[in-house]
Design a protein around this motif. Sequence first.
Motif, PDB file in Angstrom:
ATOM      1  N   ALA A  43      59.455  48.455  17.903  1.00 35.17           N
ATOM      2  CA  ALA A  43      59.921  49.779  18.329  1.00 35.17           C
ATOM      3  C   ALA A  43      58.725  50.680  18.612  1.00 35.17           C
ATOM      4  CB  ALA A  43      60.805  50.394  17.248  1.00 35.17           C
ATOM      5  N   GLU A  44      58.503  50.953  19.873  1.00 38.90           N
ATOM      6  CA  GLU A  44      57.341  51.740  20.287  1.00 38.90           C
ATOM      7  C   GLU A  44      57.359  53.120  19.643  1.00 38.90           C
ATOM      8  OE1 GLU A  44      53.742  52.157  22.062  1.00 38.90           O
ATOM      9  OE2 GLU A  44      55.030  50.362  22.131  1.00 38.90           O
ATOM     10  N   ASP A  45      56.274  53.438  18.940  1.00 43.11           N
ATOM     11  CA  ASP A  45      56.102  54.718  18.236  1.00 43.11           C
ATOM     12  C   ASP A  45      57.100  54.913  17.097  1.00 43.11           C
ATOM     13  OD1 ASP A  45      53.927  55.546  19.812  1.00 43.11           O
ATOM     14  OD2 ASP A  45      55.260  56.325  21.363  1.00 43.11           O
ATOM     15  N   GLY A  46      57.818  53.861  16.730  1.00 41.34           N
ATOM     16  CA  GLY A  46      58.747  53.953  15.612  1.00 41.34           C
ATOM     17  C   GLY A  46      58.012  54.148  14.300  1.00 41.34           C
ATOM     18  N   MET A  47      58.533  55.049  13.469  1.00 44.13           N
ATOM     19  CA  MET A  47      57.928  55.351  12.186  1.00 44.13           C
ATOM     20  C   MET A  47      58.856  54.909  11.058  1.00 44.13           C
ATOM     21  SD  MET A  47      56.328  59.111  13.124  1.00 44.13           S
ATOM     22  CE  MET A  47      55.229  59.150  11.721  1.00 44.13           C
ATOM     23  N   HIS A  48      58.362  54.999   9.828  1.00 48.88           N
ATOM     24  CA  HIS A  48      59.116  54.525   8.671  1.00 48.88           C
ATOM     25  C   HIS A  48      59.963  55.674   8.130  1.00 48.88           C
ATOM     26  CE1 HIS A  48      59.544  51.092   5.911  1.00 48.88           C
ATOM     27  NE2 HIS A  48      59.707  51.986   4.940  1.00 48.88           N
ATOM     28  N   ASN A  49      61.002  56.042   8.883  1.00 49.08           N
ATOM     29  CA  ASN A  49      61.847  57.142   8.437  1.00 49.08           C
ATOM     30  C   ASN A  49      63.242  57.039   9.049  1.00 49.08           C
ATOM     31  OD1 ASN A  49      61.692  58.247  11.115  1.00 49.08           O
ATOM     32  ND2 ASN A  49      59.793  59.312  10.570  1.00 49.08           N
ATOM     33  N   GLU A  50      64.134  57.874   8.522  1.00 53.10           N
ATOM     34  CA  GLU A  50      65.539  57.834   8.928  1.00 53.10           C
ATOM     35  C   GLU A  50      65.722  58.154  10.405  1.00 53.10           C
ATOM     36  OE1 GLU A  50      65.556  57.202   4.928  1.00 53.10           O
ATOM     37  OE2 GLU A  50      64.546  58.889   5.918  1.00 53.10           O
ATOM     38  N   ALA A  51      64.925  59.084  10.936  1.00 51.23           N
ATOM     39  CA  ALA A  51      65.068  59.448  12.350  1.00 51.23           C
ATOM     40  C   ALA A  51      64.792  58.255  13.259  1.00 51.23           C
ATOM     41  CB  ALA A  51      64.122  60.602  12.689  1.00 51.23           C
ATOM     42  N   SER A  52      63.777  57.462  12.929  1.00 50.99           N
ATOM     43  CA  SER A  52      63.458  56.290  13.745  1.00 50.99           C
ATOM     44  C   SER A  52      64.543  55.232  13.630  1.00 50.99           C
ATOM     45  CB  SER A  52      62.110  55.713  13.320  1.00 50.99           C
ATOM     46  OG  SER A  52      61.041  56.529  13.756  1.00 50.99           O
ATOM     47  N   TRP A  53      65.011  54.992  12.420  1.00 47.40           N
ATOM     48  CA  TRP A  53      66.043  53.959  12.242  1.00 47.40           C
ATOM     49  C   TRP A  53      67.353  54.370  12.903  1.00 47.40           C
ATOM     50  CZ3 TRP A  53      64.108  54.421   6.650  1.00 47.40           C
ATOM     51  CH2 TRP A  53      62.938  53.670   6.492  1.00 47.40           C
ATOM     52  N   GLY A  54      67.745  55.623  12.715  1.00 44.77           N
ATOM     53  CA  GLY A  54      68.957  56.096  13.378  1.00 44.77           C
ATOM     54  C   GLY A  54      68.816  56.114  14.881  1.00 44.77           C
ATOM     55  N   GLY A  55      67.588  56.335  15.378  1.00 45.63           N
ATOM     56  CA  GLY A  55      67.361  56.399  16.813  1.00 45.63           C
ATOM     57  C   GLY A  55      67.529  55.080  17.519  1.00 45.63           C
ATOM     58  N   ARG A  56      67.439  53.960  16.792  1.00 42.47           N
ATOM     59  CA  ARG A  56      67.658  52.657  17.435  1.00 42.47           C
ATOM     60  C   ARG A  56      68.866  51.922  16.851  1.00 42.47           C
ATOM     61  NH1 ARG A  56      62.508  52.077  14.578  1.00 42.47           N
ATOM     62  NH2 ARG A  56      62.517  50.418  13.006  1.00 42.47           N
ATOM     63  N   PHE A  57      69.674  52.639  16.086  1.00 40.80           N
ATOM     64  CA  PHE A  57      70.846  52.016  15.478  1.00 40.80           C
ATOM     65  C   PHE A  57      71.853  51.581  16.530  1.00 40.80           C
ATOM     66  CE2 PHE A  57      74.855  52.473  12.836  1.00 40.80           C
ATOM     67  CZ  PHE A  57      74.653  51.305  12.120  1.00 40.80           C
ATOM     68  N   ASP A  58      71.894  52.264  17.674  1.00 37.60           N
ATOM     69  CA  ASP A  58      72.819  51.853  18.733  1.00 37.60           C
ATOM     70  C   ASP A  58      72.507  50.441  19.216  1.00 37.60           C
ATOM     71  OD1 ASP A  58      70.397  52.737  19.803  1.00 37.60           O
ATOM     72  OD2 ASP A  58      71.314  53.706  21.544  1.00 37.60           O
TER      73      ASP A  58
END
Length: 372
Positions: free
Chosen positions: A335-350
């Motif tokens: 995940a490009e620029d993905g970080m270890h946080n809820e916003a990143s995980w929720g952002g690719r949950f789809d």
Amino acid sequence: MVEFVVRVPDITPPWQEVFLAGDGPQLGDWSAPAIALERQSDGTHYARLDLPPDFRGRFLVTLGRWRDVEGDGSGHEQAPRTLSANGSSMVEVQVDGWGRTSIHYHHDFVSKFLPHPRTISVWLPPGYDLNPDRRFPVLYMHDGQNLFDPETAFAGNPWYADEVAEREVRAGRVEPLILVGIANSVDRLKEYGPRLCSQDRSGDWSEEYGRFLVEEVKPFIDSLYRTLPGPEHTGVGGASMGGLISLHLCKWYPDVFRRCAAMSPSLWWDQECFSQKLHVDSKWLDQCRVWLDMGTREGASEAGMRSTLRRVARLAQQFAHHGMREGRQFIFLEAEDGMHNEASWGGRFDHVLQFLYGASQKEWRMREERKT
């Protein structure tokens, strides 16, 4: 041109924005805040859309998120409204109320295997109340307090998993499913962290956590909600340590879980024991579908980020070595620029839902079931 005139309940604040959401790009592809309506002096809300003359579709009125979609005024679901642009120049809508009861909470859920009661949160998909004979697949998720609500999420930032799932289901990209969030406890590391390669296993409650999920939570959900209880319809997922324990649970319980979402899994845990022992009893890989990912910005340093990515990439290579088909049975995403946080995980949950429960995966599962 089609004109929309929407009348909202008197309880709606005058400053509240109102939106249309519906089928296709013309109606926002079921994004809850898709098309903003303009408030008129008489209190109605108005939009004028240039729709193709042959347009046929469905739509609903929202307040910008799916928790605040129009309902019947009693917390029950409003079926999508139908729209035919042919010959229709004016569409008038009366909204009876806002919101449907999509999330149900079971507080203080007690276990005989673990000492800490916790909250079980259950999100029901659109159509659950409108189709009383239908049953639904289930995805069980760890760290459940972070999934839906800012009030309980870490630092007030949830995944907004309910909003993501509702959009994907309504758009037809994901089959309707039930999400079950299991809140963590103060002993999260003991519950999510197997110590199979360690000589000291005194702090390992992962086996008890697995029994709690399989012998207590799942039977409770299956008894109370209209689920498809078979393993081919049942998944487990989480992020970080939640991603790690999800992989273990699919290995330990292949007759219960055959869908796995391992997001940013903590493969470093226990001397990288999961990867080291993947070859031991690897038959579960034949029937499991796994989403595996890692953000490119997860780590305290550039070297740490590269090391973290390499661990997960090696696990993906191990999956392929054991015969799993990439794109069919597993996906590995950097995940490009993905970080270890809820916003990143929720952002690719789809994307997670699309792979594990998408329409194409449903057809593939049906073919596999027919073979057996």
